[in-house]
Design a protein around this motif. Sequence first.
Motif, PDB file in Angstrom:
ATOM      1  N   LYS A  68       0.819  -1.211   0.000  1.00 18.04           N
ATOM      2  CA  LYS A  68       0.000   0.000   0.000  1.00 18.04           C
ATOM      3  C   LYS A  68       0.855   1.264   0.000  1.00 18.04           C
ATOM      4  O   LYS A  68       0.663   2.167   0.810  1.00 18.04           O
ATOM      5  N   GLY A  69       1.852   1.308  -0.882  1.00 17.72           N
ATOM      6  CA  GLY A  69       2.700   2.477  -1.011  1.00 17.72           C
ATOM      7  C   GLY A  69       3.841   2.563  -0.014  1.00 17.72           C
ATOM      8  O   GLY A  69       4.671   3.444  -0.104  1.00 17.72           O
ATOM      9  N   ARG A  70       3.891   1.654   0.938  1.00 23.67           N
ATOM     10  CA  ARG A  70       4.979   1.639   1.926  1.00 23.67           C
ATOM     11  C   ARG A  70       5.974   0.561   1.550  1.00 23.67           C
ATOM     12  O   ARG A  70       5.629  -0.437   0.935  1.00 23.67           O
ATOM     13  N   ARG A  71       7.225   0.780   1.952  1.00 23.79           N
ATOM     14  CA  ARG A  71       8.264  -0.240   1.761  1.00 23.79           C
ATOM     15  C   ARG A  71       8.737  -0.679   3.134  1.00 23.79           C
ATOM     16  O   ARG A  71       9.030   0.159   3.981  1.00 23.79           O
ATOM     17  N   GLU A  72       8.808  -1.975   3.325  1.00 30.50           N
ATOM     18  CA  GLU A  72       9.234  -2.531   4.602  1.00 30.50           C
ATOM     19  C   GLU A  72      10.346  -3.547   4.367  1.00 30.50           C
ATOM     20  O   GLU A  72      10.196  -4.472   3.559  1.00 30.50           O
ATOM     21  N   MET A  73      11.487  -3.368   5.048  1.00 31.18           N
ATOM     22  CA  MET A  73      12.600  -4.312   4.944  1.00 31.18           C
ATOM     23  C   MET A  73      12.167  -5.636   5.572  1.00 31.18           C
ATOM     24  O   MET A  73      11.721  -5.672   6.708  1.00 31.18           O
ATOM     25  N   VAL A  74      12.278  -6.730   4.803  1.00 35.75           N
ATOM     26  CA  VAL A  74      11.895  -8.039   5.336  1.00 35.75           C
ATOM     27  C   VAL A  74      13.072  -8.998   5.430  1.00 35.75           C
ATOM     28  O   VAL A  74      13.004  -9.973   6.180  1.00 35.75           O
ATOM     29  N   ALA A  75      14.152  -8.753   4.691  1.00 33.30           N
ATOM     30  CA  ALA A  75      15.315  -9.645   4.770  1.00 33.30           C
ATOM     31  C   ALA A  75      16.563  -8.935   4.276  1.00 33.30           C
ATOM     32  O   ALA A  75      16.513  -8.154   3.332  1.00 33.30           O
ATOM     33  N   ASN A  76      17.672  -9.236   4.947  1.00 31.41           N
ATOM     34  CA  ASN A  76      18.981  -8.749   4.539  1.00 31.41           C
ATOM     35  C   ASN A  76      19.921  -9.931   4.730  1.00 31.41           C
ATOM     36  O   ASN A  76      20.294 -10.251   5.851  1.00 31.41           O
ATOM     37  N   LEU A  77      20.269 -10.601   3.627  1.00 27.80           N
ATOM     38  CA  LEU A  77      20.993 -11.864   3.689  1.00 27.80           C
ATOM     39  C   LEU A  77      22.327 -11.758   2.958  1.00 27.80           C
ATOM     40  O   LEU A  77      22.416 -11.100   1.924  1.00 27.80           O
ATOM     41  N   THR A  78      23.357 -12.410   3.495  1.00 29.76           N
ATOM     42  CA  THR A  78      24.649 -12.434   2.823  1.00 29.76           C
ATOM     43  C   THR A  78      25.167 -13.862   2.772  1.00 29.76           C
ATOM     44  O   THR A  78      24.757 -14.712   3.550  1.00 29.76           O
ATOM     45  N   GLY A  79      26.069 -14.097   1.847  1.00 27.04           N
ATOM     46  CA  GLY A  79      26.665 -15.423   1.676  1.00 27.04           C
ATOM     47  C   GLY A  79      26.598 -15.810   0.220  1.00 27.04           C
ATOM     48  O   GLY A  79      27.074 -15.092  -0.652  1.00 27.04           O
ATOM     49  N   GLY A  80      25.961 -16.934  -0.060  1.00 25.85           N
ATOM     50  CA  GLY A  80      25.804 -17.395  -1.436  1.00 25.85           C
ATOM     51  C   GLY A  80      24.337 -17.559  -1.727  1.00 25.85           C
ATOM     52  O   GLY A  80      23.579 -16.593  -1.759  1.00 25.85           O
TER      53      GLY A  80
END
Length: 190
Positions: free
Chosen positions: A51-63
């Motif tokens: 609904k026009g908003r952005r929400e961070m749901v994941a920040n992943l590192t590796g492969g």
Amino acid sequence: MAASAAGNPAAAAEQKAASAATMPLKLQAVIMSGAKPIQRNVSFQLERFDKGRREMVANLTGGVADVKLQPGKYRLTTAYGATVIEEDIEIRSAKDLPHEVNLNAGEIGLRMIPRNGGQAVTTPIDWKVLSYRKNGKGERDVVFSANAAETEVVLPAGWYLVHANENGKLTKHTIEVGAGTRYVYTLVRK
């Protein structure tokens, strides 16, 4: 007064349905189409559009990364070296999974020699990799920089201009980065 899931069968059913609606998403990046997935040093960032908003749901590192998501629209930012790909994806059903990001990139190494046939310089050099095309201000964007005798970086396929500044002496060279390839460019000191 709020009803708890334990005391309200309808609320419990809603919570169970919401958790069942999540789907496992496997994210993987390839250097070029048809290549094997990159196994390390890749970062994935997922933001949900709601609904026009952005929400961070994941920040992943590796492969290769695994995350559980609810159906919806997401902005996926994938980074590997100096290559960053942003794309919008929509998760509707299991048929949308897994998701592969084609970086369309290559790796370059940079080093300098004092003259033809000479040994590589071992003292630090200020390296700058610049966009080949100029931006709206008539300037080239700095895509990558490092201070080292030799350096390497992953860049999107294309043409670039390299500036090597060694104690105030500037050496320039035009380079090409090919998808799925590794080039080592040796600049001759000017």
